[in-house]
Design a protein around this motif. Structure first.
Motif, PDB file in Angstrom:
ATOM      1  N   LYS A  30       0.827  -1.196   0.000  1.00 35.91           N
ATOM      2  CA  LYS A  30       0.000   0.000   0.000  1.00 35.91           C
ATOM      3  C   LYS A  30       0.862   1.246   0.000  1.00 35.91           C
ATOM      4  O   LYS A  30       1.972   1.219   0.500  1.00 35.91           O
ATOM      5  CB  LYS A  30      -0.929  -0.036   1.212  1.00 35.91           C
ATOM      6  CG  LYS A  30      -1.710  -1.337   1.326  1.00 35.91           C
ATOM      7  CD  LYS A  30      -2.407  -1.427   2.646  1.00 35.91           C
ATOM      8  CE  LYS A  30      -3.107  -2.775   2.840  1.00 35.91           C
ATOM      9  NZ  LYS A  30      -2.206  -3.916   2.725  1.00 35.91           N
ATOM     10  N   TYR A  32      -1.988   1.962  -3.195  1.00 33.90           N
ATOM     11  CA  TYR A  32      -2.028   1.722  -4.617  1.00 33.90           C
ATOM     12  C   TYR A  32      -3.334   2.256  -5.199  1.00 33.90           C
ATOM     13  O   TYR A  32      -4.312   2.449  -4.493  1.00 33.90           O
ATOM     14  CB  TYR A  32      -1.871   0.233  -4.942  1.00 33.90           C
ATOM     15  CG  TYR A  32      -2.799  -0.680  -4.187  1.00 33.90           C
ATOM     16  CD1 TYR A  32      -2.401  -1.268  -2.989  1.00 33.90           C
ATOM     17  CD2 TYR A  32      -4.066  -0.969  -4.673  1.00 33.90           C
ATOM     18  CE1 TYR A  32      -3.248  -2.118  -2.304  1.00 33.90           C
ATOM     19  CE2 TYR A  32      -4.914  -1.807  -3.990  1.00 33.90           C
ATOM     20  CZ  TYR A  32      -4.501  -2.379  -2.804  1.00 33.90           C
ATOM     21  OH  TYR A  32      -5.343  -3.219  -2.130  1.00 33.90           O
ATOM     22  N   SER A  52      -8.029   6.444  -6.042  1.00 35.55           N
ATOM     23  CA  SER A  52      -6.796   6.392  -5.267  1.00 35.55           C
ATOM     24  C   SER A  52      -7.021   5.619  -3.977  1.00 35.55           C
ATOM     25  O   SER A  52      -8.159   5.294  -3.612  1.00 35.55           O
ATOM     26  CB  SER A  52      -6.326   7.810  -4.951  1.00 35.55           C
ATOM     27  OG  SER A  52      -7.301   8.487  -4.173  1.00 35.55           O
ATOM     28  N   TRP A  53      -5.946   5.344  -3.293  1.00 34.78           N
ATOM     29  CA  TRP A  53      -6.031   4.579  -2.041  1.00 34.78           C
ATOM     30  C   TRP A  53      -6.929   5.290  -1.017  1.00 34.78           C
ATOM     31  O   TRP A  53      -7.748   4.660  -0.352  1.00 34.78           O
ATOM     32  CB  TRP A  53      -4.632   4.388  -1.466  1.00 34.78           C
ATOM     33  CG  TRP A  53      -4.613   3.765  -0.121  1.00 34.78           C
ATOM     34  CD1 TRP A  53      -4.401   4.364   1.077  1.00 34.78           C
ATOM     35  CD2 TRP A  53      -4.851   2.378   0.159  1.00 34.78           C
ATOM     36  NE1 TRP A  53      -4.473   3.441   2.095  1.00 34.78           N
ATOM     37  CE2 TRP A  53      -4.742   2.230   1.571  1.00 34.78           C
ATOM     38  CE3 TRP A  53      -5.135   1.266  -0.632  1.00 34.78           C
ATOM     39  CZ2 TRP A  53      -4.910   0.993   2.187  1.00 34.78           C
ATOM     40  CZ3 TRP A  53      -5.293   0.044  -0.014  1.00 34.78           C
ATOM     41  CH2 TRP A  53      -5.187  -0.081   1.374  1.00 34.78           C
ATOM     42  N   SER A  98      -4.629  -2.895 -10.387  1.00 31.45           N
ATOM     43  CA  SER A  98      -4.048  -2.141  -9.284  1.00 31.45           C
ATOM     44  C   SER A  98      -2.603  -1.791  -9.625  1.00 31.45           C
ATOM     45  O   SER A  98      -1.876  -2.595 -10.201  1.00 31.45           O
ATOM     46  CB  SER A  98      -4.126  -2.944  -7.972  1.00 31.45           C
ATOM     47  OG  SER A  98      -5.449  -2.950  -7.487  1.00 31.45           O
ATOM     48  N   ARG A  99      -2.237  -0.578  -9.279  1.00 32.37           N
ATOM     49  CA  ARG A  99      -0.914  -0.072  -9.671  1.00 32.37           C
ATOM     50  C   ARG A  99      -0.270   0.676  -8.523  1.00 32.37           C
ATOM     51  O   ARG A  99      -0.910   1.479  -7.833  1.00 32.37           O
ATOM     52  CB  ARG A  99      -1.058   0.859 -10.869  1.00 32.37           C
ATOM     53  CG  ARG A  99       0.244   1.486 -11.340  1.00 32.37           C
ATOM     54  CD  ARG A  99      -0.020   2.319 -12.590  1.00 32.37           C
ATOM     55  NE  ARG A  99      -0.883   3.456 -12.339  1.00 32.37           N
ATOM     56  CZ  ARG A  99      -0.479   4.624 -11.868  1.00 32.37           C
ATOM     57  NH1 ARG A  99       0.789   4.795 -11.556  1.00 32.37           N
ATOM     58  NH2 ARG A  99      -1.333   5.615 -11.703  1.00 32.37           N
ATOM     59  N   ARG A 100       1.014   0.391  -8.308  1.00 32.79           N
ATOM     60  CA  ARG A 100       1.815   1.172  -7.375  1.00 32.79           C
ATOM     61  C   ARG A 100       3.159   1.383  -8.040  1.00 32.79           C
ATOM     62  O   ARG A 100       3.946   0.452  -8.175  1.00 32.79           O
ATOM     63  CB  ARG A 100       1.983   0.451  -6.041  1.00 32.79           C
ATOM     64  CG  ARG A 100       2.737   1.293  -5.009  1.00 32.79           C
ATOM     65  CD  ARG A 100       2.769   0.610  -3.666  1.00 32.79           C
ATOM     66  NE  ARG A 100       3.291   1.471  -2.630  1.00 32.79           N
ATOM     67  CZ  ARG A 100       4.581   1.546  -2.304  1.00 32.79           C
ATOM     68  NH1 ARG A 100       5.466   0.805  -2.931  1.00 32.79           N
ATOM     69  NH2 ARG A 100       4.974   2.358  -1.347  1.00 32.79           N
TER      70      ARG A 100
END
Length: 116
Positions: A30, A32, A52-53, A98-100
């Motif tokens: 987290k 993400y 967004s998170w 999901s992307r980080r």
């Protein structure tokens, strides 16, 4: 291993509502950003919505603005896409992503079919 699993797809009639969900395995680092994409038959995958998170930043594609609502429950590790006033052109396989940073993860997709 990071896994995303979509659920809730199905066959509905034009004008109906449907909510689909994306649950992650809990192994994502987290925070993400999670988004929904869709791929209509014979077309390329396209962006639908993202959140967004914190939930403070939400974006929608013009085609769904005002009809779809994206939300998330971080305690349940789940992101939702509430779809209302569905149209036949919303028929597609819906994927969550999901992307980080440069790390990107996709689910396997859930089929949504809207009959006229």
């Amino acid at each position: 291993q990071v896994r995303l699993k979509e659920s809730g797809g199905g066959l509905v009639q034009a004008g109906d509502s449907l909510t689909i969900s994306c649950q992650d395995s809990g192994r994502l680092i987290k925070p993400y950003i999670t988004g929904w994409f869709r791929q209509p038959p014979g077309w390329e995958r396209e962006f639908v919505a993202s959140i967004s998170w914190s939930g403070d930043n939400i974006y929608y594609a013009d085609a769904v603005k005002g009809r779809f609502t994206i939300s998330r429950d971080n305690a349940k590790k789940t992101v939702y896409l509430q779809m209302t006033s569905l149209k036949p052109e919303d028929t597609a396989v819906y994927y969550c992503r999901s992307r980080r940073g440069v790390s990107v993860y996709w689910g396997q997709g859930t089929q949504v079919t809207v009959s006229s």
